[in-house]
Design a protein around this motif. Structure first.
Motif, PDB file in Angstrom:
ATOM      1  N   LEU A 246       0.868  -1.177   0.000  1.00  0.00           N
ATOM      2  CA  LEU A 246       0.000   0.000   0.000  1.00  0.00           C
ATOM      3  C   LEU A 246       0.908   1.231   0.000  1.00  0.00           C
ATOM      4  N   HIS A 247       0.802   1.970  -1.070  1.00  0.00           N
ATOM      5  CA  HIS A 247       1.709   3.107  -1.270  1.00  0.00           C
ATOM      6  C   HIS A 247       0.990   4.405  -0.897  1.00  0.00           C
ATOM      7  N   PHE A 248       1.629   5.205  -0.051  1.00  0.00           N
ATOM      8  CA  PHE A 248       1.107   6.530   0.321  1.00  0.00           C
ATOM      9  C   PHE A 248       2.048   7.600  -0.222  1.00  0.00           C
ATOM     10  N   TYR A 249       1.451   8.697  -0.649  1.00  0.00           N
ATOM     11  CA  TYR A 249       2.240   9.754  -1.286  1.00  0.00           C
ATOM     12  C   TYR A 249       1.644  11.099  -0.890  1.00  0.00           C
ATOM     13  N   GLY A 250       2.509  12.047  -0.605  1.00  0.00           N
ATOM     14  CA  GLY A 250       2.055  13.408  -0.314  1.00  0.00           C
ATOM     15  C   GLY A 250       2.918  14.400  -1.070  1.00  0.00           C
ATOM     16  N   LYS A 251       2.286  15.401  -1.654  1.00  0.00           N
ATOM     17  CA  LYS A 251       3.029  16.381  -2.455  1.00  0.00           C
ATOM     18  C   LYS A 251       2.565  17.779  -2.074  1.00  0.00           C
ATOM     19  N   TYR A 252       3.528  18.649  -1.767  1.00  0.00           N
ATOM     20  CA  TYR A 252       3.182  20.030  -1.393  1.00  0.00           C
ATOM     21  C   TYR A 252       3.802  20.997  -2.398  1.00  0.00           C
TER      22      TYR A 252
ATOM     23  N   ALA B 203       7.451  21.616  -6.211  1.00  0.00           N
ATOM     24  CA  ALA B 203       6.776  20.890  -5.133  1.00  0.00           C
ATOM     25  C   ALA B 203       7.771  19.947  -4.470  1.00  0.00           C
ATOM     26  N   ALA B 204       7.487  19.625  -3.224  1.00  0.00           N
ATOM     27  CA  ALA B 204       8.254  18.604  -2.497  1.00  0.00           C
ATOM     28  C   ALA B 204       7.325  17.425  -2.246  1.00  0.00           C
ATOM     29  N   TYR B 205       7.867  16.239  -2.306  1.00  0.00           N
ATOM     30  CA  TYR B 205       7.009  15.076  -2.078  1.00  0.00           C
ATOM     31  C   TYR B 205       7.674  14.104  -1.101  1.00  0.00           C
ATOM     32  N   ALA B 206       6.829  13.312  -0.448  1.00  0.00           N
ATOM     33  CA  ALA B 206       7.295  12.233   0.424  1.00  0.00           C
ATOM     34  C   ALA B 206       6.403  11.031   0.152  1.00  0.00           C
ATOM     35  N   GLU B 207       6.967   9.847   0.239  1.00  0.00           N
ATOM     36  CA  GLU B 207       6.187   8.644  -0.062  1.00  0.00           C
ATOM     37  C   GLU B 207       6.641   7.505   0.832  1.00  0.00           C
TER      38      GLU B 207
ATOM     39  N   ASN C 233       8.910  -2.917  -2.980  1.00  0.00           N
ATOM     40  CA  ASN C 233       9.520  -2.777  -1.660  1.00  0.00           C
ATOM     41  C   ASN C 233       8.639  -2.010  -0.695  1.00  0.00           C
ATOM     42  N   GLU C 234       8.860  -2.313   0.592  1.00  0.00           N
ATOM     43  CA  GLU C 234       8.424  -1.384   1.630  1.00  0.00           C
ATOM     44  C   GLU C 234       9.542  -0.368   1.824  1.00  0.00           C
ATOM     45  N   GLY C 235       9.214   0.794   2.352  1.00  0.00           N
ATOM     46  CA  GLY C 235      10.257   1.799   2.581  1.00  0.00           C
ATOM     47  C   GLY C 235       9.691   3.191   2.447  1.00  0.00           C
ATOM     48  N   PHE C 236      10.582   4.137   2.241  1.00  0.00           N
ATOM     49  CA  PHE C 236      10.134   5.520   2.112  1.00  0.00           C
ATOM     50  C   PHE C 236      11.035   6.268   1.151  1.00  0.00           C
ATOM     51  N   GLY C 237      10.587   7.432   0.749  1.00  0.00           N
ATOM     52  CA  GLY C 237      11.366   8.243  -0.184  1.00  0.00           C
ATOM     53  C   GLY C 237      10.869   9.672  -0.173  1.00  0.00           C
ATOM     54  N   GLY C 238      11.536  10.494  -0.942  1.00  0.00           N
ATOM     55  CA  GLY C 238      11.130  11.898  -1.026  1.00  0.00           C
ATOM     56  C   GLY C 238      11.924  12.592  -2.100  1.00  0.00           C
TER      57      GLY C 238
ATOM     58  N   GLY D 193      14.931  12.640  -6.538  1.00  0.00           N
ATOM     59  CA  GLY D 193      14.545  12.127  -5.228  1.00  0.00           C
ATOM     60  C   GLY D 193      15.420  10.976  -4.762  1.00  0.00           C
ATOM     61  N   PHE D 194      15.012  10.401  -3.650  1.00  0.00           N
ATOM     62  CA  PHE D 194      15.747   9.255  -3.105  1.00  0.00           C
ATOM     63  C   PHE D 194      14.746   8.191  -2.662  1.00  0.00           C
ATOM     64  N   ILE D 195      15.246   6.963  -2.543  1.00  0.00           N
ATOM     65  CA  ILE D 195      14.428   5.851  -2.034  1.00  0.00           C
ATOM     66  C   ILE D 195      15.256   5.081  -1.018  1.00  0.00           C
ATOM     67  N   LYS D 196      14.668   4.843   0.130  1.00  0.00           N
ATOM     68  CA  LYS D 196      15.300   3.998   1.151  1.00  0.00           C
ATOM     69  C   LYS D 196      14.323   2.857   1.437  1.00  0.00           C
ATOM     70  N   ALA D 197      14.705   1.664   0.963  1.00  0.00           N
ATOM     71  CA  ALA D 197      13.817   0.507   1.134  1.00  0.00           C
ATOM     72  C   ALA D 197      14.085  -0.180   2.468  1.00  0.00           C
ATOM     73  N   ASN D 198      13.033  -0.731   3.022  1.00  0.00           N
ATOM     74  CA  ASN D 198      13.210  -1.531   4.252  1.00  0.00           C
ATOM     75  C   ASN D 198      13.900  -2.851   3.921  1.00  0.00           C
ATOM     76  N   ASP D 199      14.617  -3.391   4.899  1.00  0.00           N
ATOM     77  CA  ASP D 199      15.233  -4.706   4.709  1.00  0.00           C
ATOM     78  C   ASP D 199      14.144  -5.770   4.615  1.00  0.00           C
ATOM     79  N   TYR D 200      14.478  -6.838   3.902  1.00  0.00           N
ATOM     80  CA  TYR D 200      13.540  -7.962   3.825  1.00  0.00           C
ATOM     81  C   TYR D 200      14.059  -9.081   4.739  1.00  0.00           C
ATOM     82  N   HIS D 201      13.176  -9.641   5.529  1.00  0.00           N
ATOM     83  CA  HIS D 201      13.534 -10.748   6.437  1.00  0.00           C
ATOM     84  C   HIS D 201      12.650 -11.945   6.128  1.00  0.00           C
ATOM     85  N   GLN D 202      13.223 -13.116   6.164  1.00  0.00           N
ATOM     86  CA  GLN D 202      12.398 -14.320   6.041  1.00  0.00           C
ATOM     87  C   GLN D 202      13.014 -15.445   6.869  1.00  0.00           C
TER      88      GLN D 202
END
Lengths: 318, 184
Positions: A121-127, A142-146, A166-171, A189-198
């Motif tokens: 589920l992807h969330f995005y905000g742009k100002y 505009a600046a954005y975060a996701e 991926n899960e994670g965040f960016g902006g 922009g940049f993307i920082k993905a969460n680590d994957y664990h199994q």
């Protein structure tokens, strides 16, 4: 070869035929402009590519809303058959050197068939913080975060991708300039993905994806109509969008033991894709668009080429 | 109609005193019933919109303007990037709401021009229409249009150049619902 011929012709076309009103409703990249206040928008999207004998699909629904005239947010659930829920068994191989065992990443078998599962589920905000509107042009920034949450798939490449893998965040920042029929927009922009664990069959794996910077450049041009006489007039727009990304190598552990990264898909990389798009807007609200992507510099390991995208968007006015 | 009936009754009266009283009353009625037809009223508001780039954007501005409670009709002209707004007969008319509707849609106001209907304007620097006071500058006798001057009604750069104008309008009505306007 075909690209070498078509790209210069297209750019010459859009640069020398500027006349009236331009377009910035890019199918791939977001412009700095925002959704009108208190307006709900909906967009259905699909992305398709052929991975050897397997058709990879991703479907998404984007619900967007203008919280204020300058602040847009959206939520976007996604479903795809891109990955399994566990990393491929052939992702890690080993060799013996004397009495010790060395683990290393190997190239996985492509074209495997996976079930369709929820991919996040992807969330995005742009100002929009800068607006310089003129009669026949505007410049906006505009600046954005996701962020992406609830991902269930085991992405097995180092390239992070928040819309589906991926899960994670960016902006980042967006700058859009529009002059008459022509629009251009840059997104960095940049993307920082969460680590994957199994934890599978008693083995623990951790995959740390590379951090990425993104650099996208979009061009849009209105080809029809030459002059508006009615809202019922269809708009037809052409787009060329360059999507680039540089990312670091992944890090992989099996039972806390580092796995040597050998396979290219888990190494660091950089690439630039070009998306050719055509868009039709009917009744000034129904927006249908088709894009097809090819590699320009290097290739993404996330998908095969050509990558076909379809979209349909509408604002739901009260 | 009402005036004719009053005159008829006058001629039937034989009492001079009553005749004079009724004559005065009829003249008063005449004034009451003829002045509204000569009064100036807002016929149309034309809003120049900056940043419009597509018919979908124009449609968005129209939808936003139609939400304003005193707006009756909106006609968008995308080629000239203007919105022509016809107001209904609501008692309260707040032109700032029109500007806000445009910015809420994500665009900027280039100018707001008010077109007057009714009898042609008199030479005056102060005009009251529908509870709004318009302080008018740069009188032009052949015009029935004026543009509003405020940071909401024009680009900021242009408004900064006109900062000294509001001071000349302090005698025109009360601060509430007072607009500075320039004959167009």
């Amino acid at each position: 070869m075909v690209l070498n011929r078509t790209l210069p012709v297209f750019f010459l076309f859009i640069c020398f035929s500027i006349q009236s009103i331009g377009q910035e409703l890019f199918p791939i990249n977001e412009p700095a402009s925002t959704v009108p206040k208190n307006v709900l928008g909906i967009k259905f999207m699909s992305e398709t590519n052929r991975e050897l004998e397997t058709i990879r699909n991703q479907f998404a629904v984007r619900l967007m809303y203008g919280l204020t005239p300058k602040l847009t947010v959206w939520a976007q659930p996604m479903v795809s058959n891109h990955h399994d829920q566990f990393l491929p068994n052939d992702l890690i191989d080993h060799r013996h050197i004397g009495a010790s065992t060395v683990f290393y990443s190997s190239t996985i078998q492509y074209g495997r068939k996976y079930n369709y599962t929820f991919s996040g589920l992807h969330f995005y905000g742009k100002y929009r913080f800068l607006t310089q509107d003129e009669n026949d042009s505007h410049f906006r920034m505009a600046a954005y975060a996701e962020t992406t949450i609830f991902g269930t798939q085991a992405h097995d490449e180092s390239e992070p991708h928040l819309q589906g893998d991926n899960e994670g965040f960016g902006g980042g920042l967006i700058a859009t300039y529009l002059k008459k029929r022509f629009a251009v927009s840059f997104t960095g922009g940049f993307i920082k993905a969460n680590d994957y664990h199994q934890n599978k069959q008693g083995l623990r794996h951790q995959l740390k994806y590379g951090q990425a910077i993104t650099y996208n450049l979009s061009f849009g041009y209105l080809i029809y109509p030459k002059k508006y006489t009615s809202y019922n007039h269809s708009n037809i727009n052409l787009y060329v969008e360059l999507v680039g990304k540089s990312y670091g190598a992944a890090q992989l552990w099996e039972d806390d033991q580092a796995v040597e990264i050998v396979s290219e898909s888990l190494g660091q990389g950089a690439y630039l894709d070009v998306f050719f798009g055509i868009q039709r807007i009917m009744n000034s609200n129904d927006r249908v668009e088709l894009t097809v992507a090819f590699p320009v510099i290097n290739k993404s390991y996330r998908h095969f080429y050509p990558l076909l995208s379809l979209g349909w968007q509408k604002y739901l006015f009260k | 109609m009402f005036f004719s009936l009053s005159l008829l009754r006058l001629f039937r009266s034989w009492n001079k005193y009553i005749f004079m009283r009724r004559l005065l009353f009829s003249l008063l009625l005449l004034g009451m019933f003829t002045s509204p037809s000569q009064a100036q009223q807002v016929e149309q508001v034309t809003i120049g919109v900056n940043g419009l780039h597509c018919s979908a954007c124009s449609f968005t501005v129209e939808k936003s303007l139609m939400k304003v409670d005193f707006v009756s009709v909106v006609m968008m002209d995308l080629n000239d990037r203007i919105a022509r707004v016809i107001l209904n007969d609501a008692e309260e008319t707040d032109f700032h709401k029109l500007a806000k509707a445009v910015t809420d849609a994500g665009y900027s106001v280039r100018d707001v021009v008010v077109t007057l209907g009714g009898q042609s304007k008199e030479d005056q620097s102060c005009l009251t229409i529908d509870n709004n006071n318009f302080c008018l500058i740069d009188l032009k006798s052949d015009s029935n249009e004026f543009r509003l001057i405020d940071k909401d009604f024009m680009p900021k750069k242009e408004f900064k150049k006109m900062q000294d104008i509001p001071a000349a309008c302090s005698s025109c009505g009360t601060d509430k619902n007072r607009y500075i306007a320039q004959w167009f």
